[in-house]
Write a protein that holds these residues in place. Sequence first.
Motif, mmCIF file in Angstrom:
data_model
loop_
_atom_site.group_PDB
_atom_site.id
_atom_site.type_symbol
_atom_site.label_atom_id
_atom_site.label_comp_id
_atom_site.label_asym_id
_atom_site.label_seq_id
_atom_site.Cartn_x
_atom_site.Cartn_y
_atom_site.Cartn_z
ATOM 1 N N GLY A 69 0.817 -1.210 0.000
ATOM 2 C CA GLY A 69 0.000 0.000 0.000
ATOM 3 C C GLY A 69 0.852 1.261 0.000
ATOM 4 O O GLY A 69 0.589 2.196 -0.771
ATOM 5 N N GLN A 73 0.851 4.021 -2.955
ATOM 6 C CA GLN A 73 0.418 5.361 -2.541
ATOM 7 C C GLN A 73 1.494 6.385 -2.900
ATOM 8 O O GLN A 73 1.186 7.481 -3.384
ATOM 9 C CB GLN A 73 0.153 5.392 -1.028
ATOM 10 N N PRO A 127 -7.820 -5.482 -0.379
ATOM 11 C CA PRO A 127 -8.480 -4.426 -1.152
ATOM 12 C C PRO A 127 -8.002 -3.031 -0.763
ATOM 13 O O PRO A 127 -7.809 -2.179 -1.640
ATOM 14 C CB PRO A 127 -9.960 -4.616 -0.803
ATOM 15 N N GLU A 128 -7.784 -2.798 0.527
ATOM 16 C CA GLU A 128 -7.337 -1.465 0.961
ATOM 17 C C GLU A 128 -5.953 -1.149 0.407
ATOM 18 O O GLU A 128 -5.676 -0.047 -0.045
ATOM 19 C CB GLU A 128 -7.308 -1.369 2.484
ATOM 20 N N TYR A 130 -4.643 -2.450 -2.169
ATOM 21 C CA TYR A 130 -4.701 -2.476 -3.627
ATOM 22 C C TYR A 130 -5.299 -1.184 -4.198
ATOM 23 O O TYR A 130 -5.049 -0.838 -5.361
ATOM 24 C CB TYR A 130 -5.529 -3.679 -4.084
ATOM 25 N N ALA A 131 -6.044 -0.487 -3.370
ATOM 26 C CA ALA A 131 -6.758 0.702 -3.848
ATOM 27 C C ALA A 131 -5.857 1.736 -4.530
ATOM 28 O O ALA A 131 -6.175 2.181 -5.641
ATOM 29 C CB ALA A 131 -7.544 1.335 -2.702
ATOM 30 N N LEU A 134 -5.001 0.774 -8.049
ATOM 31 C CA LEU A 134 -6.082 1.050 -9.009
ATOM 32 C C LEU A 134 -6.164 2.533 -9.321
ATOM 33 O O LEU A 134 -6.427 2.928 -10.463
ATOM 34 C CB LEU A 134 -7.415 0.564 -8.428
ATOM 35 N N ALA A 135 -5.929 3.352 -8.301
ATOM 36 C CA ALA A 135 -6.000 4.802 -8.499
ATOM 37 C C ALA A 135 -4.934 5.270 -9.471
ATOM 38 O O ALA A 135 -5.161 6.199 -10.259
ATOM 39 C CB ALA A 135 -5.863 5.521 -7.156
#
Lengths: 196, 196
Positions: A69, A73, A127-128, A130-131, A134-135
């Motif tokens: 993450g 990010q 999912p968190e 991975y977000a 995706l962004a």
Amino acid sequence: MLVSPSRDRAAERRSATRREILDASWEVAHEKGIASITLKDVADRVGMRPPSLYSHFASKNAIYDAMFGQAWQGCLDALRAATDGVPSDPREAMAVMGRAYFKYAVADQARNQLMNARISADFQPSPEAYAPSLAVWELGRVHLALIGVTAEADLDLYSAVVGGLVDAQLANDPGGNRYARQLDRAIGMLADQFGL
Amino acid sequence: MLVSPSRDRAAERRSATRREILDASWEVAHEKGIASITLKDVADRVGMRPPSLYSHFASKNAIYDAMFGQAWQGCLDALRAATDGVPSDPREAMAVMGRAYFKYAVADQARNQLMNARISADFQPSPEAYAPSLAVWELGRVHLALIGVTAEADLDLYSAVVGGLVDAQLANDPGGNRYARQLDRAIGMLADQFGL
DNA sequence: GTCTATACACCGATAGAC
DNA sequence: GTCTATCGGTGTATAGAC
């Protein structure tokens, strides 16, 4: 409330320790490779015993997950900063994003492996975590759409070419600029291909 | 000599067993990933006990080494077959080699990882196993030189683009053809760039 | 929250009988 | 050449005292 301030301090300290553990994990990853992280090495670096890490992360994969993450990010932040001002020239817009991604990816081999390669068979990002990944793809999609590049095939080609230069740079000339030198030429080629 | 024939049979059997072990290793690699090969899994598949493998290979890395050599030798054979007839059109010559490499690389993910990625920190291919890898690069260099592409920068760009499409295909659409569809377009782009 | 102690499952590799 | 037995090590994770 009297309880609240002490809660805040406790929470602060807790998240500070978490950050320390993640920082130590990155150090280990840089020295031994992302796949060779062990809880012992991480614990040594934080001044703990391996079992104590379980007070802050549920498992080793939970550490990988947090690192995954962080990595994406950071990439998202870098791309947002680079594509901040709306670019006038379409070709320059393509180049700006490509250069930003290339620079971020090439700067840290271990990070790049975590972001793009499968590190271990059992690790799957949550999912968190991975977000932000995706962004990043969504940002790329929108950024190219603004200059008229919307075909899925064009996005595929663009990402594969930039990704190929990143991998070649890290594999064959780590720390150098042998493939970085080809980046602008590659993007110019793509711009021609896209009719810009 | 009376000894010679029995020696021959013994040598044949020995090399046949070696081949069996390597075949079993490839099977394990396909099922669990190249990095997750264990001597137990290999031995099970050959019908042996793990220590018996040491009668045929000096170490686990010696098995990796032989596999590495096989993988690149197979690539060399594929490229030689593809580039056999001298191609008339320079652009077609570029395409033929690119397609042949792409096809070979994409056909086996485990093999591709062994060929191009670092599998474990301690494994380093021996000079003998590394030789066919060098031969592949030399073949590519010569093949492109025949159509007038000699600049080091052009070779770098060509290999990075084809390699990027391979990695994208294996990572994002394994078994599909999402990035394979972009291959000819990419090579056309490169041909334009090289002034062909 | 951190510690010690330990469980538990592996792994690669070696020794020595057959 | 293959086997059994075993060494020596590493890894993640848990239990329970403090």
